[in-house]
Design a protein around this motif. Structure first.
Motif: not given
Length: 268
Positions: A133-142, A168-181
């Protein structure tokens, strides 16, 4: 005298035959009950197996749907793929892109239906389901982040692609905000806002795991070196997110039906 004796013997024999008949009737009834119970248990076993086989097939198709949508997004938006097939540079098909993203969002969220005890997945495999499920959250946000970077390339200006941690920091800052809680550790479905007792700590732990994973993955240092953050995002999606999701799905499918399977014994 003889007549009385014969009459008494006949009575005894009749009583014995009656007792034998009762014993035989009881034995037949018992055997019938055993047979009936065995047939009922066998039918229950068949229904049990059929139900969980159906759930396993649903899970497999759900994972396939997630991977199909994610791979379509990665192939459609990956700048390196366009170079390899000599595709002319042009505008992204935003209608198709939005359709794939909407499908992917729906598919990853539906995976939560397999996180309960009624899914048939052995309890010992549930930690792997949580990882899935965690990987699923990342696959969508990425996927969403890649779409944003391709359609709005100016948003990545100023990133030094030669410094892995900055990228990596720049990428994660843009990707992590869209993670599905709902897919992330620390989510509590019973809480009004979905946040569990240690949801913040669980989220940051997931973020740090992802950060370490991306730094070790070679997405920035592998040849040919990426020329844009969009290329980095495509590598994250294809090399890390899709691959890890597929691996976790395979782990779950491989273990399905083991460990907690109900055992039926027939004593006929």
């Amino acid at each position: 005298m003889d007549a009385n004796w014969i009459s008494a013997a006949a009575g005894v024999i009749a009583a014995l035959l009656s007792a034998v008949a009762v014993i035989v009737a009881i034995w037949v009834a018992r055997q019938t009950n055993k047979q009936t119970g065995a047939l009922a248990a066998e039918q229950a076993l068949r229904e049990h197996r059929a139900y969980f086989a159906e759930r396993k097939a649903e899970f497999r198709e759900q994972c396939r749907s997630v991977l199909t949508a994610a791979n379509a997004i990665e192939t459609m938006l990956n700048p390196r793929v366009s170079e390899l097939i000599s595709a002319p540079a042009g505008e992204v098909d935003t209608v198709a892109m939005r359709s794939y993203l909407a499908q992917l969002s729906s598919d990853v969220n539906l995976l939560t239906t397999f996180a309960g005890s009624t899914s048939g997945i052995p309890a010992g495999v549930m930690p792997t389901v949580s990882e899935l499920l965690e990987e699923a959250a990342w696959i969508y946000s990425d996927s969403l982040h890649l779409a944003i970077l391709v359609t709005q390339p100016d948003g990545a200006d100023g990133v030094d692609l030669g410094v892995s941690r900055d990228v990596v920091d720049t990428f994660l800052n843009g990707s992590a905000v869209n993670l599905e809680p709902r897919l992330m550790p620390g989510y509590d479905a019973k809480a009004l806002n979905g946040e569990g007792a240690d949801s913040d700590g669980a989220w940051w732990a997931a973020y740090r795991r992802r950060e370490a994973l991306l730094l070790d993955s070679g997405i920035i240092t592998a040849q040919p070196l990426p020329s844009s953050l969009a290329e980095v995002a495509a590598r994250v999606l294809g090399w890390v997110s899709i691959r890890r999701f597929a691996d976790r799905a395979n782990d779950v499918l491989s273990a399905w039906g083991e460990g907690d399977a109900v055992e039926f014994r027939f004593n006929v």
